[in-house]
Each structure stands twice: as structure tokens, then as C-alpha cells.
Design a protein around this motif. Structure first.
Motif, PDB file in Angstrom:
ATOM      1  N   GLN A   1       0.826  -1.202   0.000  1.00 29.98           N
ATOM      2  CA  GLN A   1       0.000   0.000   0.000  1.00 29.98           C
ATOM      3  C   GLN A   1       0.861   1.253   0.000  1.00 29.98           C
ATOM      4  O   GLN A   1       1.812   1.358   0.778  1.00 29.98           O
ATOM      5  CB  GLN A   1      -0.922   0.003   1.213  1.00 29.98           C
ATOM      6  CG  GLN A   1      -1.926   1.124   1.203  1.00 29.98           C
ATOM      7  CD  GLN A   1      -3.007   0.916   2.241  1.00 29.98           C
ATOM      8  OE1 GLN A   1      -3.331  -0.204   2.609  1.00 29.98           O
ATOM      9  NE2 GLN A   1      -3.569   2.006   2.716  1.00 29.98           N
TER      10      GLN A   1
ATOM     11  N   GLY B   1      -2.807   5.481  -0.511  1.00 27.58           N
ATOM     12  CA  GLY B   1      -3.887   4.504  -0.408  1.00 27.58           C
ATOM     13  C   GLY B   1      -3.981   3.514  -1.558  1.00 27.58           C
ATOM     14  O   GLY B   1      -4.804   2.596  -1.516  1.00 27.58           O
TER      15      GLY B   1
ATOM     16  N   ARG C   1      -3.283   0.284  -3.669  1.00 25.66           N
ATOM     17  CA  ARG C   1      -2.892  -1.037  -3.177  1.00 25.66           C
ATOM     18  C   ARG C   1      -2.658  -2.008  -4.327  1.00 25.66           C
ATOM     19  O   ARG C   1      -3.376  -1.990  -5.317  1.00 25.66           O
ATOM     20  CB  ARG C   1      -3.999  -1.643  -2.304  1.00 25.66           C
ATOM     21  CG  ARG C   1      -4.249  -0.951  -1.051  1.00 25.66           C
ATOM     22  CD  ARG C   1      -5.288  -1.621  -0.182  1.00 25.66           C
ATOM     23  NE  ARG C   1      -6.259  -2.424  -0.898  1.00 25.66           N
ATOM     24  CZ  ARG C   1      -6.927  -3.431  -0.367  1.00 25.66           C
ATOM     25  NH1 ARG C   1      -6.736  -3.758   0.888  1.00 25.66           N
ATOM     26  NH2 ARG C   1      -7.802  -4.113  -1.070  1.00 25.66           N
TER      27      ARG C   1
END
Length: 114
Positions: free
Chosen positions: A25, A29, A31
């Protein structure tokens, strides 16, 4: 980047391969989720699948065969997992439960000798 191992996915196979799901990550934010394996006997890793764009299943089109772990690469988490938690003397450091316990307690292979 932050790295997380899904504890339910970690397994030590009869073939000596430690398989796991890793979540990488970014601070923003974003991922990446991969299902991978590390072989202790030869310092190799393999990508089996990545989460698909919809995040509803695995995309096996990204699958790669085993390749040597490169310690000098940026964000070389494979090397850290191999050396710190997964492998010692070319063998898994224990069962999946023992490896997970070491990760959770931040007990590296080197710290287990002291």
C-alpha cells in the motif's frame, strides 16, 4: 510503501515453498495485492496471481515462474521476508503458525539466535 501479509493465506508447502498473499500500500492509499511464493532452498520467488481490477478475484495472466530474489531492488520485500522471517539455512524457519508468530512479534531469524 507499507507491506502486509494476510495471515490466513500463509502456508508452508510439502515442496518447501512458502506461499502467501501480500498487500503493498502506498501512502496515498493505492494497493497491490499479490499471491506469491518463496523457495528457501534457492533464494527464488514466484508470482502466482494478482487481484483483478475489480478486486473480485485473482488475475493469473500476470503469473511468472520462479526468479532469483534481488536484494538491491527498491522495496525488496522478498529479500526481507526470506532473510528475516521465512528461511534459515535454506529451509523454512518453521510452520506457518510459527512464521506468523515471528512476524507478529517482530522476531527476525537473527534475533532468534540471541
Amino acid at each position: 510503501l507499507s507491506f502486509f501479509i494476510d495471515k490466513k493465506s500463509l502456508s508452508v508447502g510439502d515442496d518447501g515453498v512458502i506461499r502467501y498473499t501480500v498487500v503493498v500500500q502506498s501512502p496515498a492509499g493505492a494497493r497491490n495485492v499479490n499471491y506469491e511464493g518463496i523457495r528457501c532452498d534457492n533464494f527464488n520467488w514466484r508470482l502466482y496471481a494478482s487481484i483483478n481490477e475489480d478486486q473480485t478475484g485473482w488475475d493469473r495472466a500476470v503469473e511468472r515462474d520462479f526468479a532469483r530474489i534481488e536484494t538491491g531492488e527498491l522495496n525488496s520485500y522478498h529479500s526481507a521476508l526470506y532473510q528475516d522471517y521465512f528461511c534459515a539455512n535454506k529451509l523454512p524457519t518453521g510452520t506457518a503458525q510459527q512464521i506468523l508468530s515471528n512476524i507478529q512479534m517482530k522476531r527476525t531469524a537473527v534475533s532468534n539466535y540471541h
